[in-house]
Design a protein around this motif. Structure first.
Motif, mmCIF file in Angstrom:
data_model
loop_
_atom_site.group_PDB
_atom_site.id
_atom_site.type_symbol
_atom_site.label_atom_id
_atom_site.label_comp_id
_atom_site.label_asym_id
_atom_site.label_seq_id
_atom_site.Cartn_x
_atom_site.Cartn_y
_atom_site.Cartn_z
ATOM 1 N N ILE A 84 0.768 -59.321 38.360
ATOM 2 C CA ILE A 84 -0.329 -59.005 39.266
ATOM 3 C C ILE A 84 -1.630 -59.400 38.568
ATOM 4 C CG2 ILE A 84 -1.521 -57.149 40.500
ATOM 5 C CD1 ILE A 84 1.121 -55.816 40.921
ATOM 6 N N SER A 140 -0.540 -66.254 46.269
ATOM 7 C CA SER A 140 0.405 -65.514 47.113
ATOM 8 C C SER A 140 -0.227 -65.004 48.395
ATOM 9 C CB SER A 140 0.991 -64.335 46.317
ATOM 10 O OG SER A 140 1.677 -64.776 45.162
ATOM 11 N N MET A 154 -1.995 -63.743 42.500
ATOM 12 C CA MET A 154 -2.276 -63.001 43.730
ATOM 13 C C MET A 154 -2.981 -63.889 44.747
ATOM 14 S SD MET A 154 -1.105 -59.870 43.265
ATOM 15 C CE MET A 154 -2.037 -58.652 44.200
ATOM 16 N N TYR A 156 -4.287 -52.692 45.315
ATOM 17 C CA TYR A 156 -3.235 -52.925 44.337
ATOM 18 C C TYR A 156 -3.527 -52.187 43.028
ATOM 19 C CZ TYR A 156 -3.072 -56.741 47.711
ATOM 20 O OH TYR A 156 -3.081 -57.476 48.878
ATOM 21 N N ASP A 197 0.361 -55.451 51.417
ATOM 22 C CA ASP A 197 -0.236 -56.771 51.311
ATOM 23 C C ASP A 197 -1.693 -56.650 51.743
ATOM 24 O OD1 ASP A 197 -0.264 -56.747 54.086
ATOM 25 O OD2 ASP A 197 1.343 -58.216 54.313
ATOM 26 N N GLU A 243 11.130 -59.406 41.912
ATOM 27 C CA GLU A 243 9.816 -59.577 41.284
ATOM 28 C C GLU A 243 9.546 -61.061 41.091
ATOM 29 O OE1 GLU A 243 7.325 -57.731 37.487
ATOM 30 O OE2 GLU A 243 9.518 -57.786 37.444
ATOM 31 N N VAL A 248 3.195 -56.199 47.358
ATOM 32 C CA VAL A 248 3.111 -55.398 46.134
ATOM 33 C C VAL A 248 3.840 -54.082 46.368
ATOM 34 C CG1 VAL A 248 1.588 -54.159 44.544
ATOM 35 C CG2 VAL A 248 0.956 -56.435 45.365
ATOM 36 N N ALA A 267 4.578 -62.643 50.059
ATOM 37 C CA ALA A 267 4.582 -61.778 48.881
ATOM 38 C C ALA A 267 3.957 -60.428 49.225
ATOM 39 C CB ALA A 267 3.814 -62.447 47.748
ATOM 40 N N LEU A 327 4.780 -57.208 41.864
ATOM 41 C CA LEU A 327 4.616 -58.270 42.854
ATOM 42 C C LEU A 327 6.007 -58.743 43.270
ATOM 43 C CD1 LEU A 327 2.782 -60.257 44.402
ATOM 44 C CD2 LEU A 327 2.865 -61.745 42.389
#
Length: 288
Positions: free
Chosen positions: A257, A265, A262, A89, A128, A253, A215, A213, A225
């Motif tokens: 992040i 998620s 995170m 990420y 992910d 969104e 990115v 979720a 995100l």
């Protein structure tokens, strides 16, 4: 070590290290130990009241900001001496610095800093912790909405309304792409692997519709995100291309992040690839 007063003890496999009293500035790949005695006889990196290191945390900082954010955590196994951990990420064009921190019984040790690393990639990705899918062909970015919430109050005695705004600040939009199977790409336009296209398209749909979720990363610097929804498949109209289909989907969104978001998620991997390297007398790797 005996009959002396020491403030640091450095041991390395690198036989080319000069014999000098200059202290090392950072941990190298061939370093075995760099003990900085903090007014005690503890030669390790942390004083953990007799507990052993059980986990390693990975931190990341945009270089020069001094702000550190946890990005990963994994179990430490003393049978292995090298760990591979991929940070999925990252923002394109940003220079990062990483640090590992040993953890023992929830007690964290000192940060061990890495060299700087520049994140560089081209394209648009949806990522992910398990998959990293690139939008490659016939990409359409669509419109991006910057959403806020507000309420309008029209007082009876006033000429103009009163508008109040909430705290909502999030983006939403749509993307579309033409996913192609690897076998079709390798035909270089001479044909279409219809079965492979259906399998590949199904994998894309399963990924986009799994309710988890993700990115969204773009080489323009976008790092978001999101969740994806409202997936639509549209096949090509030409007879020869009917086995190909574009996939369009909406995204929203859902947060920043950062570590807690995170983690909740389900985007933080809890493991790393462990290796056990061995070295020769010169400190070079002979088995990895």
């Amino acid at each position: 070590m005996h009959e002396g007063v020491y403030d640091e003890a450095y041991i390395t496999l690198d036989t080319t290290t000069p014999n000098t009293v200059s202290k090392p500035t950072q941990w190298e790949f061939k370093t075995i130990m760099d003990s900085k005695f903090q007014g005690d006889l503890d030669g390790g990196s942390i004083g953990a009241h007799g507990f052993h290191v059980t986990k390693i945390m990975l931190y990341r900082s945009v270089y020069g900001t001094g702000k550190w954010e946890a990005v990963g955590i994994f179990d430490y196994d003393e049978d292995y001496n090298v760990y591979d951990y991929s940070d999925r990420y990252t923002q394109n064009g940003v220079v990062y610095q990483y640090a590992i921190v040993p953890v023992a019984n929830e007690i964290q040790g000192d940060k061990l800093l890495s060299d700087t690393v520049e994140s560089s990639y081209e394209g648009i990705f949806i990522t992910d912790k398990d998959e990293n899918r690139r939008l490659e062909y016939d990409i359409s970015l669509g419109e991006v909405s910057y959403n806020t919430n507000s309420a309008i109050n029209q007082p009876i005695s006033g000429e103009f309304p009163i508008v109040t705004f909430g705290k909502s600040r999030y983006r939403s939009g749509s993307l579309s792409t033409l996913p192609l199977s690897r076998s079709t790409v390798e035909m270089h336009g001479s044909g279409i692997d219809k079965f492979a296209e259906e399998v590949n398209r199904r994998r894309w749909l399963d990924f986009l519709n799994n309710g988890r979720a993700k990115v969204l990363r773009m080489d323009s610097g976008v790092l978001m995100l999101i969740v994806t929804q409202n997936t639509v498949v549209q096949h090509k109209e030409e007879d020869a291309l009917r086995a190909l289909a574009s996939i369009q989907f909406d995204y929203v969104e859902i947060g920043d992040i950062e570590w807690n978001t995170m983690l909740k998620s389900g985007l933080i991997p809890m493991n790393a690839y462990a290796h056990n390297f061995t070295y020769d007398d010169n400190g070079d790797i002979i088995n990895g």
